[in-house]
Design an enzyme around this catalytic site. Structure first.
Site, PDB file in Angstrom:
ATOM      1  CB  ILE A  51      -6.643  -4.563   1.336  1.00 34.07           C
ATOM      2  CG1 ILE A  51      -6.473  -6.091   1.266  1.00 34.07           C
ATOM      3  CG2 ILE A  51      -6.853  -4.130   2.792  1.00 34.07           C
ATOM      4  CD1 ILE A  51      -5.289  -6.631   2.039  1.00 34.07           C
ATOM      5  NE  ARG A  57      -0.543   5.554   6.356  1.00 33.10           N
ATOM      6  CZ  ARG A  57      -1.286   6.146   7.292  1.00 33.10           C
ATOM      7  NH1 ARG A  57      -0.767   6.445   8.459  1.00 33.10           N
ATOM      8  NH2 ARG A  57      -2.534   6.440   7.064  1.00 33.10           N
ATOM      9  CE  LYS A 109      -3.519  -2.454   1.864  1.00 30.74           C
ATOM     10  NZ  LYS A 109      -3.993  -1.981   3.191  1.00 30.74           N
ATOM     11  CB  THR A 134      -2.619   1.431   7.946  1.00 33.69           C
ATOM     12  OG1 THR A 134      -1.435   0.683   7.707  1.00 33.69           O
ATOM     13  CG2 THR A 134      -2.280   2.901   8.056  1.00 33.69           C
ATOM     14  CE1 TYR A 169      -0.251  -1.793   2.929  1.00 31.51           C
ATOM     15  CE2 TYR A 169      -0.507  -1.980   5.311  1.00 31.51           C
ATOM     16  CZ  TYR A 169      -0.710  -1.285   4.133  1.00 31.51           C
ATOM     17  OH  TYR A 169      -1.358  -0.063   4.158  1.00 31.51           O
ATOM     18  CE1 TYR A 220      12.187   7.266  12.890  1.00 29.44           C
ATOM     19  CE2 TYR A 220      13.466   5.552  13.984  1.00 29.44           C
ATOM     20  CZ  TYR A 220      13.218   6.897  13.743  1.00 29.44           C
ATOM     21  OH  TYR A 220      14.003   7.844  14.324  1.00 29.44           O
TER      22      TYR A 220
END
Length: 292
Positions: free
Chosen positions: A203, A138, A161, A44, A133, A107
């Protein structure tokens, strides 16, 4: 290699918006020098959403080349299409990367069963170790602990993550996943507490501009020297917070440019340059944290 401070590396661009190889090489050297444990390339923070697939592949390969075996490289390979994620993952099979970081599909908001099938399909398509992740802010979709636990049973899914900021999840995930399953924070603000509760590292966005400090903080925390770790982290808190004044990676790219770590602060639309108001606040944070 998956313990300690891992940087979510920015992708430097030149004045024309093309990949800046000079700056990328400089960044890799900076992280080797300051003992960052691994680099996530084109996640990202690396603007994966604005690079085309050819550029994505190029940046990862350049990062591997510039690292020269001195620091492990993790490639961002997530997509909201399972077939696309598999194709990108397989493209890196002979690239020299040590693992892939694969984000929860964004999405389309799949069910927990859909998430399991998505990551199972990727894991079964490749020999490359996979790091999950989870970043609901997001993606609009949260992968629940029970799904993570079930996925951890797959041979080459080696860690996650977790960027929810929800520290209450750590105990359950840690308790019911395999012994060598890595649990990595994706939130600088809570990373120290995350490690103290049993996590393996972070991270980090902050590590882009404070690599040495993040590396030392994680080292102390993993050694259970929490007082020393907290003293470092307290100085970094203004940075952790200020790097999200506007959408990541807008602030961190501006800061890296100000510190001379990259030659230009360019981003691609729809991302825009950091506003003057946020520049002043971020500069204050950099000074307060003794970064500049």
């Amino acid at each position: 290699m998956f313990k300690g401070s891992i940087v979510a590396l920015i992708t430097p661009m030149d004045v024309n918006g093309k990949i800046c190889r000079t700056s990328l090489k400089k960044l890799v050297k900076y992280h080797i020098k300051n003992n960052t444990k691994a680099i996530v390339s084109v996640g990202t923070t690396g603007e994966s959403s604005t690079l085309n697939q050819k550029e994505h592949y190029e940046v990862v390969l350049l990062t591997v080349e510039f690292s020269n075996g001195k620091i492990p490289i993790i490639a961002g390979t997530g997509a909201n299409s399972t077939l696309e994620a598999i194709a990108l993952t397989k493209k890196f099979e002979k690239s020299g990367i040590c693992a892939c970081l694969s984000v929860v599909p964004y999405y389309n908001k799949p069910t927990q069963h859909g998430l399991y099938k998505h990551f199972q399909s990727i894991a079964e398509s490749t020999h490359i170790p996979q790091i999950l992740y989870n970043v609901p802010s997001r993606t609009g979709c949260d992968m629940h602990p029970n799904t993570i636990i079930k996925l951890s049973e797959l041979q080459n899914i080696i860690g996650i993550k977790e960027a929810t900021g929800d520290l209450s999840r750590i105990h359950k995930i840690k308790k019911y996943t395999k012994k060598n399953f890595f649990l990595i924070s994706g939130d600088d603000n809570t990373a120290l507490d995350f490690i103290q509760l049993g996590g393996d590292g972070v991270i980090s966005v902050t590590a882009n501009i404070a690599a040495k400090q993040m590396s030392e903080m994680c080292k102390f925390a993993l050694q259970k020297q929490f007082r020393s770790a907290r003293l470092i982290n307290e100085k970094l808190i203004p940075i952790h917070e200020s790097l999200f004044l506007e959408s990541n990676p807008i602030p961190v790219k501006w800061a890296a440019w100000k510190l001379g770590l990259i030659n230009h602060q360019n981003l691609r639309l729809p991302l825009t340059t950091l506003s003057e108001k946020s520049q002043k606040r971020l500069m204050q944070a950099l000074k307060k944290s003794n970064i500049i």
